[in-house]
Design a protein around this motif. Structure first.
Motif, PDB file in Angstrom:
ATOM      1  N   GLY A  48       0.810  -1.211   0.000  1.00 14.27           N
ATOM      2  CA  GLY A  48       0.000   0.000   0.000  1.00 14.27           C
ATOM      3  C   GLY A  48       0.845   1.264   0.000  1.00 14.27           C
ATOM      4  N   ALA A  49       1.942   1.228   0.763  1.00 15.32           N
ATOM      5  CA  ALA A  49       2.823   2.402   0.809  1.00 15.32           C
ATOM      6  C   ALA A  49       3.396   2.695  -0.579  1.00 15.32           C
ATOM      7  CB  ALA A  49       3.941   2.162   1.823  1.00 15.32           C
ATOM      8  N   MET A  50       3.702   1.622  -1.309  1.00 16.31           N
ATOM      9  CA  MET A  50       4.209   1.818  -2.685  1.00 16.31           C
ATOM     10  C   MET A  50       3.084   2.243  -3.622  1.00 16.31           C
ATOM     11  SD  MET A  50       6.937  -1.290  -3.245  1.00 16.31           S
ATOM     12  CE  MET A  50       6.863  -2.466  -1.907  1.00 16.31           C
ATOM     13  N   ALA A  51       1.931   1.638  -3.444  1.00 15.30           N
ATOM     14  CA  ALA A  51       0.797   1.931  -4.338  1.00 15.30           C
ATOM     15  C   ALA A  51       0.329   3.373  -4.193  1.00 15.30           C
ATOM     16  CB  ALA A  51      -0.354   0.971  -4.047  1.00 15.30           C
ATOM     17  N   THR A  52       0.524   3.930  -2.999  1.00 11.84           N
ATOM     18  CA  THR A  52       0.050   5.297  -2.752  1.00 11.84           C
ATOM     19  C   THR A  52       1.180   6.327  -2.801  1.00 11.84           C
ATOM     20  OG1 THR A  52       0.307   4.924  -0.369  1.00 11.84           O
ATOM     21  CG2 THR A  52      -1.876   4.493  -1.315  1.00 11.84           C
ATOM     22  N   GLY A  53       2.366   5.867  -3.189  1.00 12.49           N
ATOM     23  CA  GLY A  53       3.487   6.801  -3.345  1.00 12.49           C
ATOM     24  C   GLY A  53       4.149   7.223  -2.051  1.00 12.49           C
ATOM     25  N   LYS A  54       3.787   6.578  -0.948  1.00 12.56           N
ATOM     26  CA  LYS A  54       4.414   6.931   0.330  1.00 12.56           C
ATOM     27  C   LYS A  54       5.786   6.276   0.486  1.00 12.56           C
ATOM     28  CE  LYS A  54      -0.001   7.599   2.602  1.00 12.56           C
ATOM     29  NZ  LYS A  54      -1.122   6.808   3.127  1.00 12.56           N
ATOM     30  N   ALA A  55       6.023   5.246  -0.313  1.00 15.17           N
ATOM     31  CA  ALA A  55       7.336   4.595  -0.328  1.00 15.17           C
ATOM     32  C   ALA A  55       7.732   4.434  -1.789  1.00 15.17           C
ATOM     33  CB  ALA A  55       7.260   3.231   0.363  1.00 15.17           C
ATOM     34  N   PRO A  56       9.036   4.454  -2.062  1.00 15.34           N
ATOM     35  CA  PRO A  56       9.463   4.270  -3.456  1.00 15.34           C
ATOM     36  C   PRO A  56       9.074   2.879  -3.961  1.00 15.34           C
ATOM     37  CG  PRO A  56      11.356   4.263  -1.954  1.00 15.34           C
ATOM     38  CD  PRO A  56      10.157   4.634  -1.137  1.00 15.34           C
ATOM     39  N   PHE A  57       8.732   2.802  -5.222  1.00 13.16           N
ATOM     40  CA  PHE A  57       8.330   1.510  -5.788  1.00 13.16           C
ATOM     41  C   PHE A  57       9.548   0.629  -5.969  1.00 13.16           C
ATOM     42  CE2 PHE A  57       7.272  -1.055  -9.681  1.00 13.16           C
ATOM     43  CZ  PHE A  57       6.486  -1.968  -8.999  1.00 13.16           C
ATOM     44  N   ASP A  58       9.428  -0.574  -5.461  1.00 14.24           N
ATOM     45  CA  ASP A  58      10.473  -1.589  -5.594  1.00 14.24           C
ATOM     46  C   ASP A  58       9.751  -2.864  -6.026  1.00 14.24           C
ATOM     47  OD1 ASP A  58      12.082  -3.837  -5.000  1.00 14.24           O
ATOM     48  OD2 ASP A  58      13.158  -2.772  -3.416  1.00 14.24           O
ATOM     49  N   ALA A  59       9.909  -3.209  -7.282  1.00 13.42           N
ATOM     50  CA  ALA A  59       9.121  -4.307  -7.855  1.00 13.42           C
ATOM     51  C   ALA A  59       9.362  -5.630  -7.124  1.00 13.42           C
ATOM     52  CB  ALA A  59       9.436  -4.459  -9.343  1.00 13.42           C
ATOM     53  N   LYS A  60      10.626  -5.871  -6.781  1.00 12.44           N
ATOM     54  CA  LYS A  60      10.957  -7.125  -6.100  1.00 12.44           C
ATOM     55  C   LYS A  60      10.293  -7.165  -4.719  1.00 12.44           C
ATOM     56  CE  LYS A  60      13.738 -10.778  -5.128  1.00 12.44           C
ATOM     57  NZ  LYS A  60      13.029 -11.252  -3.951  1.00 12.44           N
ATOM     58  N   ALA A  61      10.367  -6.054  -4.005  1.00 18.35           N
ATOM     59  CA  ALA A  61       9.756  -5.999  -2.669  1.00 18.35           C
ATOM     60  C   ALA A  61       8.241  -6.158  -2.778  1.00 18.35           C
ATOM     61  CB  ALA A  61      10.109  -4.692  -1.973  1.00 18.35           C
ATOM     62  N   ALA A  62       7.646  -5.513  -3.772  1.00 16.33           N
ATOM     63  CA  ALA A  62       6.197  -5.633  -3.949  1.00 16.33           C
ATOM     64  C   ALA A  62       5.812  -7.087  -4.199  1.00 16.33           C
ATOM     65  CB  ALA A  62       5.731  -4.750  -5.105  1.00 16.33           C
TER      66      ALA A  62
END
Lengths: 150, 150
Positions: A48-62
């Motif tokens: 969610g943090a990545m989806a909402t831009g609160k955390a940088p997107f990291d494809a592997k982590a996602a």
């Protein structure tokens, strides 16, 4: 197909873990389901943090987080056994047991949506992840609204 | 080979979830690791009941439980972040952080042994499951003796 396989795996697991007898005390069942929900919330929240831009997107982590959510989503509902509406520090509403079919349908819907999120996360495409995250989040909220005390 | 793949998956996951920053507060990290340990204990205990004859042997249930243990074994150690020796109701001993390499080696050994248990459980052979369960249980006990308050 992947989703279908995961659903079948979930059904298989549910069949293998059928009975209230799996937990010696209501407190054990409550702790079990809360542990599962807590793990899910942690890993779902990171997507969610990545989806909402609160955390940088990291494809592997996602992808890793989505895999955990999808796997763990199979577990906690075995902890909503009869008689575990009381006994620990639970927010579970009685409606879980009085309208159990509806509750179970909500759980299944969530499992389907997090399986889709897992598939989306493996693509590494943030737009797909955002869309699937949103659909999955709706299923969390729907059950929490109906079946969890504030 | 299966074990090797699971170990690689575990390393991959650990790399994807590297930082204390994954948890906003020490309490969150403590809750996370305790949730993971609790799920493991539940499912490991069910295999133990079969391995020790306290529950009837059910090959499918043993395999399902072992799969959960192996999967979840990858998770809780990310919760032993710096600064989480206090903050919640934790039994974690300070030695976890003062001899962290030894602690991590113990965690890895446990992950290897539960991966072997998972492989054994898939055979459906109770003697193999008993043997693998015993080896895995030793790794749980070793770390609990050294790193968990009574």
């Amino acid at each position: 197909m992947k989703i279908r396989l995961l659903s079948l795996a979930a059904i298989g697991l549910a069949c293998a873990l059928p009975a209230a007898a799996q937990f010696a005390k209501p407190e054990d069942a409550i702790k079990y389901r809360q542990s599962g929900m807590s793990l899910m919330a942690t890993h779902f929240g990171r997507i969610g943090a990545m989806a909402t831009g609160k955390a940088p997107f990291d494809a592997k982590a996602a992808a890793d987080n989505a895999e955990v959510v999808a796997f763990v989503s199979r577990l906690p509902f075995a902890g909503f056994v009869e008689g575990s509406d009381k006994g620990g520090n639970t927010k579970a509403k009685p409606a879980i047991w009085t309208e159990n079919d509806k509750f179970k349908a909500g759980a299944s819907k969530m499992q389907e949506e997090v399986a889709k999120l897992n598939t989306a996360a493996k693509t590494g495409n943030l737009d797909q992840i955002k869309a699937a995250f949103g659909e999955a989040a709706k299923t969390c909220k729907a059950c929490h609204d109906d079946y969890r005390e504030k």
